[in-house]
Write a protein that holds these residues in place. Structure first.
Motif, short mmCIF file in Angstrom:
data_model
loop_
_atom_site.label_atom_id
_atom_site.label_comp_id
_atom_site.label_asym_id
_atom_site.label_seq_id
_atom_site.Cartn_x
_atom_site.Cartn_y
_atom_site.Cartn_z
N ALA A 18 -2.60 -6.58 -0.95
CA ALA A 18 -1.91 -7.53 0.21
C ALA A 18 -1.63 -6.73 1.56
N GLY A 19 -1.34 -5.42 1.07
CA GLY A 19 -1.22 -4.48 2.31
C GLY A 19 -2.55 -4.63 3.23
N SER A 20 -3.51 -4.35 2.47
CA SER A 20 -4.69 -4.27 3.41
C SER A 20 -4.92 -5.57 4.12
N ARG A 21 -4.87 -6.79 3.29
CA ARG A 21 -5.22 -8.13 4.07
C ARG A 21 -4.44 -8.21 5.05
N PRO A 30 4.80 1.80 5.27
CA PRO A 30 4.45 2.51 6.35
C PRO A 30 2.91 2.42 6.68
N ARG A 31 2.10 2.56 5.55
CA ARG A 31 0.54 2.56 5.93
C ARG A 31 0.19 1.12 6.70
N ALA A 32 0.87 0.10 6.11
CA ALA A 32 0.39 -1.27 6.78
C ALA A 32 0.81 -1.44 8.23
N LEU A 33 2.07 -0.89 8.54
CA LEU A 33 2.84 -1.08 9.70
C LEU A 33 1.92 -0.20 10.70
N ALA A 34 1.39 1.01 10.20
CA ALA A 34 0.66 1.94 11.16
C ALA A 34 -0.79 1.27 11.26
N MET A 35 -1.31 0.71 10.38
CA MET A 35 -2.62 0.00 10.57
C MET A 35 -2.59 -1.20 11.64
N ILE A 36 -1.42 -2.03 11.38
CA ILE A 36 -1.20 -3.09 12.46
C ILE A 36 -1.13 -2.43 13.99
N THR A 37 -0.26 -1.65 14.20
CA THR A 37 -0.11 -1.16 15.39
C THR A 37 -1.50 -0.26 15.79
N THR A 38 -2.18 0.27 15.14
CA THR A 38 -3.17 1.00 15.52
C THR A 38 -4.43 0.11 15.91
N GLY A 39 -4.38 -1.26 15.60
CA GLY A 39 -5.27 -2.07 16.18
C GLY A 39 -5.50 -2.46 17.55
N THR A 40 -4.27 -1.84 18.25
CA THR A 40 -4.45 -1.66 19.72
C THR A 40 -5.54 -0.70 20.12
N TYR A 69 5.19 -9.08 12.32
CA TYR A 69 4.28 -8.52 11.32
C TYR A 69 5.39 -7.53 10.50
N SER A 70 6.45 -7.08 11.15
CA SER A 70 7.59 -5.97 10.44
C SER A 70 8.07 -6.97 9.24
N ASP A 71 8.56 -8.02 9.65
CA ASP A 71 9.07 -8.95 8.53
C ASP A 71 8.11 -9.43 7.61
N ILE A 72 6.81 -9.68 8.04
CA ILE A 72 5.88 -10.00 6.94
C ILE A 72 5.38 -9.13 6.05
N VAL A 73 5.40 -7.68 6.56
CA VAL A 73 5.13 -6.54 5.83
C VAL A 73 6.30 -6.11 4.82
N THR A 74 7.22 -6.44 5.22
CA THR A 74 8.47 -5.98 4.45
C THR A 74 8.91 -7.04 3.31
N LYS A 75 8.31 -8.20 3.37
CA LYS A 75 8.46 -9.13 2.59
C LYS A 75 7.41 -9.22 1.69
N ILE A 76 6.25 -9.17 1.87
CA ILE A 76 5.01 -9.25 1.21
C ILE A 76 4.36 -7.98 0.69
N VAL A 77 4.43 -6.85 1.42
CA VAL A 77 3.71 -5.61 1.03
C VAL A 77 4.53 -4.71 -0.02
N ALA A 78 4.04 -3.89 -0.91
CA ALA A 78 5.00 -2.93 -1.83
C ALA A 78 5.43 -2.00 -0.77
N ARG A 79 6.73 -1.69 -1.24
CA ARG A 79 7.39 -0.51 -0.45
C ARG A 79 6.76 0.54 -0.17
N GLN A 80 6.10 1.25 -1.09
CA GLN A 80 5.51 2.51 -0.78
C GLN A 80 4.13 2.25 0.14
#
Length: 379
Positions: free
Chosen positions: A5-8, A132-142, A118-129
């Motif tokens: 889920a985090g990768s998707r 941070p990696r998912a949030l960084a990946m999303i932002t790095t898309g820039t 996406y902060s809400d989507i990540v905190t609701k769906i992605v495992a806690r550990q």
């Protein structure tokens, strides 16, 4: 092998945020010299249009909460894709200042619709550990978006600046489709936290809010006038797309923001990012006619810019994990006000101060603020 889920969500978010921030938000700065020449617009007018694009971004941030409350967190990301595509098409067809402004504002609003949800989507769906990696990946898309923007700029050298905006529109449509395929629907909130989050973060999170004011203000000055600095010097025309590509490629290191924040602390990392942006601005202002100095400036800026945005998402999620979306939205709203004011002030001061000194003054603000954060973070 199926993706987690985090990768998707990371892939979809990186695509959407990459188009909205790396392309739609900063394409105006890339095309600014050609727009000035073709439409014969003055510096104050160009500065006002740049500020108006961030006003559209601010308006979208304020509307994210009500839409999320009614339709869930994925809905604003879809609206952002539509705004990015339509706005880019309008700019590509513009032959009058007011049409240009309308399209630029609509395209600029895309970032406000897509990032905070996406902060809400990540905190609701992605495992806690994995968050941070998912949030960084999303932002790095820039960073990826900036690389594509640099490629479009290189193609536009052979044709027209309007081709850049056509490319932005196509990328926005593709990213929106990917987002709909990979990100599941979320249950709507019982209430909107958008405006409440903005007021709350100003009281509860003063340091991240102050960081947002400085960070977004200095970032927009760099992106708005970097192409102008290169155009006024002796560097080749290909330097402009190369600069944006260098910013995007060097900024990909921000994918490790979660690990860096854990090791150094989010506050200290944010301060170091402001220091990096300040050094990049100083190099651009003092030696913008040097190809080597410009390349170094772009690489340093890419690291500070991308890591600086990623650490804000990680920082707010660390401080208030139960209201990560509201906290992040509040910081983005504060930053959007700064982003809207900075280009107007810069455009008004430019005729009397000059571009080089203006960039150096902006660099001093970034450096001083960054050092203050680093020292505070040590305590």
């Amino acid at each position: 092998m199926s993706l987690s889920a985090g990768s998707r969500i990371g892939i979809a978010g990186a695509a959407v945020v990459g188009v909205a921030f790396g392309m739609a938000r900063y394409a105006y700065g890339v095309t600014l010299p050609d727009i000035r020449q073709e439409l014969h617009l003055s510096e104050p007018v160009l500065g006002l249009i740049a500020s108006a694009t961030f006003s559209g971004y601010l308006a979208a941030l304020l509307l994210v909460g009500p839409l999320t409350a009614r339709r869930g967190s994925r809905a604003p990301t879809t609206v952002g894709g539509v705004c990015g595509a339509l706005g880019a098409i309008i700019v590509a067809m513009a032959h009058a200042p007011w049409i240009l402004a309308a399209g630029a504002v609509l395209a600029g609003s895309a970032g406000g619709w897509v990032w905070a949800p996406y902060s809400d989507i990540v905190t609701k769906i992605v495992a806690r550990q994995q968050q941070p990696r998912a949030l960084a990946m999303i932002t790095t898309g820039t960073g990826g978006g900036l690389v594509v923007l640099g490629g479009l700029s290189a193609l536009a050298v052979l044709g027209s600046w309007r081709l850049i905006w056509v490319g932005v529109a196509l990328a926005a449509v593709i990213a929106a489709v990917v987002n709909l395929r990979l990100v599941p629907r979320t249950i709507p909130h019982a209430r909107s936290d958008g405006q409440r989050g903005a007021l709350w973060v100003a009281r509860a999170l003063p340091v991240p809010a102050c960081y947002s004011v400085v960070y977004f203000g200095v970032i927009v000055v760099y992106f708005t006038y970097a192409a102008d600095v290169l155009g006024s010097g002796s560097v080749p025309a290909a330097a402009v797309p190369a600069l944006y590509a260098a910013v995007g490629i060097s900024g990909l290191v921000a994918v490790a923001t979660g690990a860096m924040a854990k090791r150094a602390g989010s506050m200290r990392l944010a301060g170091l990012c402001l220091v990096a942006v300040g050094v990049a601005l100083a190099l651009l202002g003092l030696a913008g006619d040097s190809l080597g100095a410009t390349a170094v400036s772009a690489c340093i800026f890419g690291v500070g810019y991308m890591t600086g945005s990623a650490v804000l998402a990680v920082w707010t999620a660390e401080l208030v994990p139960a209201r990560a979306g509201a906290a992040f939205t509040g910081c983005l709203i504060v930053g959007a006000v700064s982003s809207a004011v900075a280009p107007a002030l810069a455009g008004a001061a430019l005729p009397s101060v000059g571009l080089g000194p203006l960039l150096v003054l902006t660099a001093a603000v970034s450096l001083f603020s960054g050092v203050a954060l680093v020292l505070r973070g040590r305590r």
